[in-house]
Scaffold this active site. Structure first.
Site, mmCIF file in Angstrom:
data_model
loop_
_atom_site.group_PDB
_atom_site.id
_atom_site.type_symbol
_atom_site.label_atom_id
_atom_site.label_comp_id
_atom_site.label_asym_id
_atom_site.label_seq_id
_atom_site.Cartn_x
_atom_site.Cartn_y
_atom_site.Cartn_z
ATOM 1 N N GLY A 37 13.986 10.991 -12.943
ATOM 2 C CA GLY A 37 12.903 9.838 -13.482
ATOM 3 C C GLY A 37 11.601 10.231 -12.466
ATOM 4 O O GLY A 37 11.542 11.193 -11.729
ATOM 5 N N LYS A 66 22.158 14.861 -17.403
ATOM 6 C CA LYS A 66 21.462 15.990 -16.787
ATOM 7 C C LYS A 66 22.008 16.985 -15.998
ATOM 8 O O LYS A 66 21.290 17.899 -15.604
ATOM 9 C CB LYS A 66 20.268 15.608 -16.388
ATOM 10 C CG LYS A 66 18.971 14.565 -17.203
ATOM 11 C CD LYS A 66 18.093 15.267 -17.973
ATOM 12 C CE LYS A 66 17.228 14.178 -18.895
ATOM 13 N NZ LYS A 66 16.394 13.664 -18.322
ATOM 14 N N ILE A 75 16.190 2.056 -3.007
ATOM 15 C CA ILE A 75 14.779 1.993 -2.959
ATOM 16 C C ILE A 75 14.223 0.940 -4.046
ATOM 17 O O ILE A 75 13.384 -0.060 -3.852
ATOM 18 C CB ILE A 75 13.908 3.278 -3.183
ATOM 19 C CG1 ILE A 75 14.628 4.179 -2.354
ATOM 20 C CG2 ILE A 75 12.544 2.951 -3.228
ATOM 21 C CD1 ILE A 75 14.175 4.091 -0.842
ATOM 22 N N GLU A 100 13.370 -2.003 -6.532
ATOM 23 C CA GLU A 100 12.934 -3.077 -6.406
ATOM 24 C C GLU A 100 13.160 -3.899 -7.721
ATOM 25 O O GLU A 100 13.316 -3.366 -8.835
ATOM 26 C CB GLU A 100 11.351 -3.176 -6.457
ATOM 27 C CG GLU A 100 10.754 -4.642 -6.238
ATOM 28 C CD GLU A 100 9.443 -4.865 -6.163
ATOM 29 O OE1 GLU A 100 8.423 -3.751 -5.883
ATOM 30 O OE2 GLU A 100 9.074 -5.945 -5.971
ATOM 31 N N TYR A 150 3.924 0.818 7.367
ATOM 32 C CA TYR A 150 3.102 2.031 7.609
ATOM 33 C C TYR A 150 1.884 1.712 8.505
ATOM 34 O O TYR A 150 1.545 2.512 9.474
ATOM 35 C CB TYR A 150 2.671 2.620 6.179
ATOM 36 C CG TYR A 150 3.683 2.528 5.031
ATOM 37 C CD1 TYR A 150 5.112 2.829 5.408
ATOM 38 C CD2 TYR A 150 3.235 2.478 3.585
ATOM 39 C CE1 TYR A 150 5.917 2.668 4.154
ATOM 40 C CE2 TYR A 150 4.162 2.662 2.726
ATOM 41 C CZ TYR A 150 5.582 2.656 2.863
ATOM 42 O OH TYR A 150 6.268 2.792 1.761
ATOM 43 N N GLU A 178 9.177 -11.729 8.107
ATOM 44 C CA GLU A 178 8.354 -12.322 7.164
ATOM 45 C C GLU A 178 8.925 -13.653 6.890
ATOM 46 O O GLU A 178 10.194 -13.857 7.151
ATOM 47 C CB GLU A 178 8.219 -11.553 5.916
ATOM 48 C CG GLU A 178 9.344 -11.311 4.984
ATOM 49 C CD GLU A 178 8.883 -10.162 4.037
ATOM 50 O OE1 GLU A 178 8.087 -9.394 3.934
ATOM 51 O OE2 GLU A 178 9.761 -10.251 2.897
ATOM 52 N N HIS A 215 7.834 -10.530 -2.298
ATOM 53 C CA HIS A 215 9.240 -10.165 -2.056
ATOM 54 C C HIS A 215 10.177 -11.212 -2.634
ATOM 55 O O HIS A 215 9.770 -12.421 -2.467
ATOM 56 C CB HIS A 215 9.497 -9.823 -0.403
ATOM 57 C CG HIS A 215 8.988 -8.617 -0.202
ATOM 58 N ND1 HIS A 215 8.670 -8.228 0.935
ATOM 59 C CD2 HIS A 215 8.464 -7.458 -0.726
ATOM 60 C CE1 HIS A 215 8.066 -7.018 1.412
ATOM 61 N NE2 HIS A 215 8.129 -6.726 0.543
#
Lengths: 378, 379
Positions: free
Chosen positions: A18, A43, A96, A98, A167, A217, A255
């Site tokens: 992808g 594949k 990963i 979302e 980051y 958060e 989120h």
């Protein structure tokens, strides 16, 4: 040392053909990650960025002896990819993707948890995410999408619910000369595979990690649980930050998990919980490096003092900081083994027994070293 | 996505749950017609997503169609907790002997759906949770699912006789199907009512859907109420931006939800008030940037706009190109401060410089700058 991944990690990429999968495969290889294979049904037999592609995870594991997987497949199929990885014997599964429905994540979570055994929270397999940036052990390996150039090896463990905020803070730490053992993004969904308590347990057991940065958060009560856990079981200094101090109630802030509902899950409650546990809380991200540096210095000074057998002459303890707690008695011996196995081999000896542990804490804390070790020998 | 009561009841009815017959009306005329076809006394309920509708005058009884017309007209003119009433539900009225509370919600910590029941229904359950938590019965649904015997055993102690308890248990089993098959993050009946004849019915419905599951529910799009969505919110959804309007005057465009929240916090920390939460997401093409600026400038009275981009997957030059394209098409009338760092930062700086813009690399500095410039603009 590090947690969960290192230079020996053998990674496969699910969804390697992808757009995102292919791009980040290239990035991970460039960083030095051992990407040994990829999976895209249909594949098999092809190659991408010099990496062999297989039709199934089982085939990929058989051929490559992979012990970790990173998932980039689209949301409708991501939970299925977790099940497949778990069934194929992958030790560390990093999702990963979302936008995975909570119902699907829930089933995958239980699948992984059941394979691991309910009393073996540090064992394998382990799920990280979904909806997370992955993790990086600077200078050794990165799994996911974190940019490698902002990190540098050092003594700080970083755990966060966020991507770009991580980051931001990691770069500020690096700029301040505070390198990292491992930076781990656990994800912003309501149900995630690895939570703050798991990450704290791993960092506490890692001999190279000297201080921890935790970024939470709004939404849920994982931060409050983490605060309780730190108070009872973490001897290393922790600095916390909680994003969303200005967030209004009832609105999802990007989120899926970041929502104040029924008046609970506010940043103020979480910050108060950390403060009550003696964990310094940064009000803005740029305060984090300063707080970490101060606590690290104090811890090192104390360790030095202890080494000299000097009587603990009133350390400059201004306020009740967690640094005042006893240093960890010992860390589990580090074996040269595949990273996920390491996690299993380290049943996180607690520096002190909790006098009256809360239910969750008790569950998390009651490791079964014998069982974990036995599993590790297999 | 939060459903309106009438939508929630429609969903309940699909799973065979007993709800009182009714229909939604957007005008007093429609309300009169529905009342006439239902016959007898009806209840007119404002369809806004806010608690305390009754106290705000948003729930009224009407004994005949003309009265229904008048009551609907009054309620449709109301604004409840800042939300204008666009629709009313006209439903058959029922006498109520007793009210219960019944809900299923996700327990993140226990990784299981949680059944919550209380004999103290019809009131604010959060209030009950605070003042008398012992009055709420909780049950975590096991992985293999909720069984009838679970439901029976939960309901039996709460109801005066087994007949009512078994009706309630049946409703709970159906609510569980609504929750699972409907991909809900909350399915709540408050009140679960018992009529004087001993019939148990779902009198209200509060349903929150898990937005992530929309791909397997083609019908959800029909539930989206265009009247409830501001033009900005619609544009944000169409362009794949996460956007929440706030009350301040410093607009912000950020990549990543965590960083976007943190940016708001930093704005507040330095004495400003954020006008919005806006996450432009990972791949930020010029179109997204243009949409973001349009949303912020039309929805809020901003006095300054801040871009805070930490390039990871997001390439700073893409964002810079987007800013330039957007400003070329429609210049801004308020100051713009740009903070860019990370992937292709130098390229981005060049693009901005060529256009006569500059960018800083520090988040704190950028926030202080935008607040300062906004103050210069004045009220």
């Amino acid at each position: 040392m590090s947690i969960l991944i290192d230079r020996n990690t053998r990674l496969i990429v699910q969804g390697i053909t992808g757009r995102d999968g292919a791009f980040h495969t290239q990035q991970m290889i460039a960083y030095g990650t051992k990407v040994v294979g990829g999976v895209t049904p249909g594949k098999g037999g092809t190659e991408i960025h010099g990496v062999p592609v297989f039709d199934s995870v089982a085939e990929a594991v058989e051929a490559t002896k992979a012990n970790a997987s990173v998932i980039y497949v689209p949301a409708p199929f991501a939970a299925d990819a977790i099940h497949e990885a778990a069934d194929a014997g992958i030790a560390l599964i990093v999702c990963i993707t979302e936008g995975v429905p909570v119902r699907d994540t829930l089933a995958a979570w239980h699948k992984v948890n059941n394979l691991r055994g309910p009393n073996n929270t540090l064992g394998r397999p382990r799920l990280i995410g979904p909806n997370c940036p992955g993790l990086i052990t600077p200078g050794q390996s990165k799994v996911g999408i974190l940019p490698g150039h902002i990190c540098t090896p050092g003594p700080i463990g970083v755990v966060s619910k966020s991507g770009t905020l991580t980051y931001e803070v990691v770069k500020q730490l690096t700029d301040a000369g505070l390198g990292q053992t491992t930076c781990l993004g656990i994800g912003g969904d309501p149900v995630i595979g690895t939570d703050f308590i798991d990450a704290l347990t791993l960092f506490e057991a890692d001999p190279k990690t000297e201080a921890i940065v935790l970024m939470g958060e709004i939404g849920g009560n994982a931060e409050e649980q983490a605060a309780q856990f730190i108070k009872r079981h973490v001897s290393k200094p922790v600095v916390a930050f909680v994003a969303g101090q200005t967030a209004p109630p009832g609105k999802r802030m990007g989120h899926a998990g970041a929502i104040i509902s029924g008046g609970t899950g506010t940043a103020a409650e979480k910050m108060a919980a950390f403060e009550a546990a003696g964990v310094p809380v940064a009000r803005i991200p740029s305060e984090i490096p300063g707080l970490v540096a101060e606590l690290l210095q104090r811890r090192r000074a104390r360790a030095k003092g202890a080494a000299k057998k000097a009587p603990a002459k009133a350390a400059p303890a201004k306020k009740a900081a967690p640094a005042k707690k006893a240093a960890p008695k010992k860390a589990a011996p580090a074996k040269k083994a595949a990273p996920a196995k390491k996690a299993a081999a380290k049943p996180a000896k607690k520096s002190k027994p909790a006098p009256k542990p809360a239910k969750k804490v008790a569950k998390k804390a009651s490791k079964q070293p014998a069982k974990a070790a036995a599993r590790n020998k297999k | 996505m939060n459903l309106h009561e009438y939508q929630g009841k429609e969903l309940f009815a699909r799973f065979g749950m007993p709800v009182l017959p009714g229909q939604v009306a957007g005008t007093p005329e429609e309300a009169r017609d529905i009342a006439a076809s239902l016959g007898g006394t009806v209840v007119i309920k404002a369809q806004v997503q806010a608690g305390g509708r009754g106290k705000a005058g948003g729930v009224k009884l009407a004994h005949n169609p003309d009265e229904a017309y008048d009551k609907a007209r009054d309620i449709l003119a109301l604004t409840i907790k800042g939300l204008p009433v666009h629709k009313v539900l006209v439903a058959q009225a029922a006498d109520i002997a007793k009210e219960y509370y019944c809900a299923i919600v996700m327990d993140r910590e226990k990784k299981a759906p949680l059944v919550m029941l209380s004999a103290e229904g019809g009131v604010d359950i959060e209030e009950v949770a605070k003042t008398a938590p012992e009055k709420i019965v909780k049950f975590h649904i096991p992985l293999e699912g909720l069984r009838s015997y679970h439901a029976r055993n939960l309901m039996t102690p709460l109801f005066p006789d087994f007949k009512q308890a078994s009706q309630a248990a049946d409703i709970l089993m159906r609510l569980y199907r609504v929750y699972m098959e409907g991909d809900c993050s909350l399915a709540e009946i408050n009140p679960l009512a018992v009529t004087p004849e001993g019939k148990v019915i779902a009198l209200d419905a509060k349903v929150v859907l898990d937005d992530n599951a929309e791909f397997r529910h083609k019908d959800w799009d029909n539930w989206r109420d265009p009247a409830e969505e501001t033009p900005g919110a619609r544009l944000a959804r169409e362009k794949g931006l996460s956007y929440v309007k706030l009350d301040g005057d410093i607009g912000c465009v950020v990549n990543g939800a965590g960083l976007a929240m943190a940016t708001m916090d930093v704005i507040k920390h330095y004495g400003g008030e954020p006008a919005n939460f806006l996450d432009i997401g990972g791949s930020s093409n010029p179109e997204k940037v243009t949409a973001a600026l349009k949303i912020i400038t039309t929805e809020s009275h901003v006095r300054g706009i801040l871009f805070n981009i930490f390039g990871g997957i997001t390439r700073c030059d893409d964002v810079a190109n987007g800013i330039v394209a957007s400003l070329t098409a429609s210049p801004l009338s308020v100051p713009l401060v740009i903070r860019l760092t990370g992937t292709n930062e130098e390229k981005a700086r060049q693009i901005l410089n060529d256009f006569g813009l500059s960018a800083t690399t520090s988040m704190d500095e950028a926030v202080r700058m935008v607040i300062e410039k906004a103050q210069e603009v004045g009220a």
